[in-house]
Design a protein around this motif. Structure first.
Motif, mmCIF file in Angstrom:
data_model
loop_
_atom_site.group_PDB
_atom_site.id
_atom_site.type_symbol
_atom_site.label_atom_id
_atom_site.label_comp_id
_atom_site.label_asym_id
_atom_site.label_seq_id
_atom_site.Cartn_x
_atom_site.Cartn_y
_atom_site.Cartn_z
ATOM 1 N N UNK A 277 0.859 -1.189 0.000
ATOM 2 C CA UNK A 277 0.000 0.000 0.000
ATOM 3 C C UNK A 277 0.898 1.243 0.000
ATOM 4 N N UNK A 278 0.599 2.109 -0.956
ATOM 5 C CA UNK A 278 1.350 3.363 -1.071
ATOM 6 C C UNK A 278 0.368 4.523 -0.957
ATOM 7 N N UNK A 279 0.685 5.505 -0.136
ATOM 8 C CA UNK A 279 -0.194 6.681 -0.014
ATOM 9 C C UNK A 279 0.610 7.951 -0.196
ATOM 10 N N UNK A 280 -0.062 8.990 -0.634
ATOM 11 C CA UNK A 280 0.641 10.265 -0.778
ATOM 12 C C UNK A 280 -0.214 11.309 -1.451
ATOM 13 N N UNK A 281 0.380 12.486 -1.593
ATOM 14 C CA UNK A 281 -0.325 13.615 -2.213
ATOM 15 C C UNK A 281 0.197 13.813 -3.624
ATOM 16 N N UNK A 282 -0.728 14.017 -4.555
ATOM 17 C CA UNK A 282 -0.314 14.378 -5.919
ATOM 18 C C UNK A 282 -1.075 15.643 -6.333
ATOM 19 N N UNK A 283 -0.451 16.515 -7.129
ATOM 20 C CA UNK A 283 -1.195 17.682 -7.611
ATOM 21 C C UNK A 283 -2.370 17.199 -8.458
ATOM 22 N N UNK A 284 -3.513 17.824 -8.256
ATOM 23 C CA UNK A 284 -4.724 17.405 -8.951
ATOM 24 C C UNK A 284 -4.532 17.339 -10.467
ATOM 25 N N UNK A 285 -3.817 18.351 -11.004
ATOM 26 C CA UNK A 285 -3.682 18.438 -12.470
ATOM 27 C C UNK A 285 -2.773 17.326 -13.015
ATOM 28 N N UNK A 286 -2.036 16.629 -12.149
ATOM 29 C CA UNK A 286 -1.149 15.567 -12.649
ATOM 30 C C UNK A 286 -1.605 14.173 -12.211
ATOM 31 N N UNK A 287 -2.788 14.124 -11.592
ATOM 32 C CA UNK A 287 -3.273 12.843 -11.092
ATOM 33 C C UNK A 287 -3.444 11.829 -12.227
ATOM 34 N N UNK A 288 -4.053 12.279 -13.317
ATOM 35 C CA UNK A 288 -4.327 11.360 -14.436
ATOM 36 C C UNK A 288 -3.016 10.802 -15.000
ATOM 37 N N UNK A 289 -2.043 11.683 -15.138
ATOM 38 C CA UNK A 289 -0.733 11.260 -15.656
ATOM 39 C C UNK A 289 -0.132 10.175 -14.747
ATOM 40 N N UNK A 290 -0.242 10.409 -13.438
ATOM 41 C CA UNK A 290 0.299 9.452 -12.475
ATOM 42 C C UNK A 290 -0.438 8.106 -12.568
ATOM 43 N N UNK A 291 -1.762 8.203 -12.628
ATOM 44 C CA UNK A 291 -2.572 6.975 -12.694
ATOM 45 C C UNK A 291 -2.251 6.178 -13.969
ATOM 46 N N UNK A 292 -2.077 6.899 -15.079
ATOM 47 C CA UNK A 292 -1.759 6.222 -16.346
ATOM 48 C C UNK A 292 -0.430 5.475 -16.262
ATOM 49 N N UNK A 293 0.541 6.098 -15.589
ATOM 50 C CA UNK A 293 1.862 5.456 -15.461
ATOM 51 C C UNK A 293 1.739 4.179 -14.624
ATOM 52 N N UNK A 294 1.008 4.276 -13.516
ATOM 53 C CA UNK A 294 0.833 3.092 -12.651
ATOM 54 C C UNK A 294 0.084 2.004 -13.430
ATOM 55 N N UNK A 295 -0.906 2.429 -14.182
ATOM 56 C CA UNK A 295 -1.704 1.494 -14.977
ATOM 57 C C UNK A 295 -0.815 0.732 -15.962
ATOM 58 N N UNK A 296 0.078 1.490 -16.602
ATOM 59 C CA UNK A 296 0.963 0.880 -17.608
ATOM 60 C C UNK A 296 1.932 -0.104 -16.944
ATOM 61 N N UNK A 297 2.479 0.290 -15.795
ATOM 62 C CA UNK A 297 3.498 -0.533 -15.131
ATOM 63 C C UNK A 297 2.914 -1.824 -14.562
ATOM 64 N N UNK A 298 1.620 -1.772 -14.182
ATOM 65 C CA UNK A 298 1.031 -2.940 -13.521
ATOM 66 C C UNK A 298 0.102 -3.724 -14.444
ATOM 67 N N UNK A 299 -0.029 -3.278 -15.668
ATOM 68 C CA UNK A 299 -0.974 -3.870 -16.628
ATOM 69 C C UNK A 299 -2.378 -3.925 -16.016
ATOM 70 N N UNK A 300 -2.731 -2.871 -15.313
ATOM 71 C CA UNK A 300 -4.083 -2.744 -14.773
ATOM 72 C C UNK A 300 -4.315 -3.484 -13.465
ATOM 73 N N UNK A 301 -3.273 -4.143 -12.914
ATOM 74 C CA UNK A 301 -3.455 -4.901 -11.655
ATOM 75 C C UNK A 301 -3.181 -3.988 -10.455
#
Lengths: 621, 78
Positions: A277-301
């Motif tokens: 479990x990882x928690x933290x603060x991300x700027x709202x305007x970069x949230x989607x970018x961050x989520x997309x990167x995690x999505x790519x790295x984990x293949x959606x898992x």
């Protein structure tokens, strides 16, 4: 513009086997400011590779310190496993570099020993002495160096004694003497004599002191030549190793630092048997970018969720052009703005140069302060307080030049008429106008401060305090109308009398609403008056410059000597006046913002946004 | 240039206003300055804050200055 960046608290739950990839990706894009998860789960365990990587980094740092600097050709980043193998493959080369360093240190030590032996041998080179036979027999022979006058005093004292000693004094270097003192080995007073005459003992049994001084010096000379050759060999080998390995090791150092940071961050995570479990603060305007990167790295898992951060203050992130960053530094120096309050930096950015410009208000002083600020900025640490102040000073100098032009001040002289028909204002004839203008600056900034205070309190639900800010604004507006009408006939009696009444009423209401801060209410008026310091310091600077010009302007008609004397006095006095003006301009400009303006609304005490990131210099992703 | 009695009294009054403000500022800055220097000796990085505190009492001088300007305006001196 007046708000810090909107932040979002997020939680990611993903498979343990994806952990390394997610951490690397988060580190790479540098968006998340990590916080320890509040979930009641066990702490994550740092990977074992972390300690091993740290050891490797220490060894490589040491190597780079030994090698000569070479151009670094960037390499692609390696994952921890391959990185460790690459460092292991270089182990032999690293050992050789350390061995070269050890040999170089030994040569250095030997050089020092040779210097010392030569020093001692030179001291006694004029007498027939054999260093190898000093240590035997009943007689002890010791060597010293001391000042010549101490040696003369020693000789005089020993002449009077009962010949328990034999002493030879030899001139040695400038003002120094070498002393050879022979006595019976059992003689106990030698140390007292040595101490009394402040003599420094020479080690007569030192390395290389073998035989007579002449032969010792010859041996040392030969040994030096031999060592020089060895040192050249070591230097050549280090140079060769630098050519071969410097770039690779520098790249490895950077990769290791990044990997160690990634390994160390696990203390922020929680885990279950198969997830983390990882928690933290991300700027709202970069949230989607961050989520997309995690999505790519984990293949959606993965599972990502935005959290409601109850009672937790979001970190503060401001976005401003680079040229204005020093103003952020200055505000943060006082206190970091909270993410839930209005960021006053833009007002500071706009008002400070105006205040400074008006207080200095001279084209000559403005240009000089621009030059000084640029010079100081180049000389000091670019991240420090001085450099940031100098950057603000640079920008504000332009304002000083502008107001100098508008008020027709050039080192106290009036020159506008020679190249323009523009008429701005005159410090000497428009005193009341400048006074009113500075008061208006005060009114506007204090009203703005109260308005920000109203918004801050309103958003936090402190309705009484929010209302007190509004009544405070009413007090200022009505009070100003009352004073301007009553004292200066600026308004008819039908206007200023009711205004004065409203001001008194607003003051009472504001005091009642302010609670513990009621004592601050009368300060609302005094803080506005405080802005007249802009006029005070500006006028003082202009009058002093005028007086300097009146008394000490150099004239060629006075003759060359007086011309030079007057010129020196003229420049020195203007320099002092300029220093005072600049110092007061900076300090008072900051003070008006911090005390009078910030005091109306600014809480500060925010947490700076520090994303989990790194700066890659040589290596590539 | 002939100066009227009113103008002369106004000038003296303006002088007193400035003097009072300057003296009060001086007394306050003496205490703050000595304490501030003590702090800088221990923590040189606090110099910025000390300078800021040091200039706080200058408000008193500014008030004196404002009163002096007002007196001079009323007395027709400027």
């Amino acid at each position: 513009m007046l708000r810090t960046q909107q932040m979002r608290k997020i939680r990611i739950i993903a498979l343990g086997k994806d952990r390394e990839r997610i951490v690397a990706a988060a580190h790479r894009i540098g968006v998340i400011d990590l916080r320890k998860s509040i979930l009641p789960l066990p702490d994550d365990i740092p990977p074992e590779s972390g300690a091993a990587l740290s050891d490797m980094l220490v060894r490589i740092e040491g190597c780079l310190g030994i090698l000569e600097k070479r151009e670094i050709k960037g390499e692609a980043h390696l994952p921890p496993g391959i990185l460790a193998r690459k460092v292991a493959a270089l182990s032999e080369a690293i050992d050789s570099i350390y061995a070269l360093s050890t040999r170089r240190k030994q040569m250095l030590e030997e050089g020092k020993a040779l210097d010392y032996a030569e020093h001692v041998a030179s001291a006694f080179s004029s007498i027939d002495i054999d260093f190898s036979s000093l240590g035997s027999g009943r007689i002890s022979i010791r060597g010293f160096e001391t000042e010549r006058k101490s040696a003369a005093a020693l000789q005089a004292e020993l002449k009077k004694s009962a010949k328990r000693y034999e002493v030879i004094v030899l001139p040695f270097k400038k003002d120094m003497a070498a002393v050879l003192l022979a006595s019976e080995r059992s003689e106990a007073t030698v140390d007292e004599i040595v101490k009394k005459h402040k003599m420094k003992e020479l080690d007569m049994n030192a390395r290389y002191l073998d035989g007579k001084p002449g032969s010792v010096i010859s041996v040392i000379s030969l040994k030096r030549k031999e060592n020089e050759q060895k040192e050249k060999g070591i230097a050549a080998q280090i140079s060769e190793m630098s050519e071969k390995y410097y770039s690779t090791l520098a790249n490895l150092r950077e990769m290791l630092k990044i990997e160690i940071e990634r390994a160390g961050i696990s203390s922020m995570f929680r885990k279950t048997v198969s997830t983390f479990v990882m928690e933290g603060w991300v700027p709202d305007r970069r949230f989607r970018e961050f989520r997309d990167v995690v999505d790519r790295e984990t293949a959606g898992r993965y599972f990502i969720d935005s959290l409601e951060a109850k009672g937790e203050l979001a970190p503060t992130l401001v976005k401003r052009p680079k040229i204005l960053k020093p103003f952020d530094y200055m505000v943060e120096f006082i206190s970091i703005p909270r993410s839930d309050e209005i960021d006053p930096t833009w007002i500071f950015i706009l008002s400070f140069p105006i205040f400074y410009g008006l207080m200095v208000s001279d084209v000559g002083y403005g240009v000089a302060s621009l030059v000084f600020a640029t010079f100081i900025k180049r000389k000091v640490n670019p991240e420090g307080l001085v450099a940031n102040t100098a950057s603000i000073w640079q920008l504000s100098s332009i304002s000083a030049i502008f107001f100098g032009f508008v008020s027709n001040q050039y080192l106290g002289l009036q020159l506008n008429q020679y190249f323009t028909t523009f008429h701005g204002f005159d410090w000497f004839t428009n005193i009341s106008g400048v006074l009113v203008a500075t008061l208006l600056f005060g009114v506007v900034q204090i009203l703005l401060g109260l308005f920000f205070g109203f918004i801050n309190h309103y958003e936090k639900g402190h309705m009484k305090k929010a209302l007190s800010k509004l009544t405070g604004m009413l007090l200022i507006i009505a009070g100003c109308v009352g004073v301007a009408g009553g004292l200066f006939n600026a308004f008819p009696v039908q206007v200023w009398e009711p205004a004065a009444g409203i001001a008194v009423l607003s003051m009472l209401v504001t005091m009642a609403l302010s609670g513990a801060e009621a004592g601050e209410v009368p300060n609302l008026m005094s803080h506005i008056l405080s802005y007249t310091r802009i006029m005070g310091f500006g006028l003082a600077s202009v009058i002093l410059a005028f007086l300097i010009d009146s008394a000490f302007t150099p004239k060629l008609s006075d003759g060359p000597l007086l011309f030079i004397v007057y010129l020196v006095i003229f420049l020195v006095l203007h320099f002092l006046n300029m220093l005072t003006g600049i110092f007061e301009g900076i300090v008072q400009g900051i003070r008006l913002n911090v005390v009078e303006f910030f005091g109306k609304f600014y809480e500060g005490g925010g947490i700076k946004y520090r994303p989990f990131s790194y700066r890659r210099v040589y290596t590539k992703e | 240039m002939a100066i009227t009695m009113e103008a002369a009294i106004a000038a003296i009054g303006a002088g007193i206003a400035i003097t009072g403000g300057a003296m009060a500022t001086g007394i306050a800055q003496a205490s703050i300055g000595s304490a501030g220097l003590g702090l800088i000796a221990e923590k040189p990085e606090e110099m910025g804050r000390v300078i800021l505190f040091l200039v706080l009492p200058e408000t008193l001088l500014i008030f004196g200055f404002v009163v002096a300007i007002l007196i001079m305006l009323a007395g027709g001196l400027i």
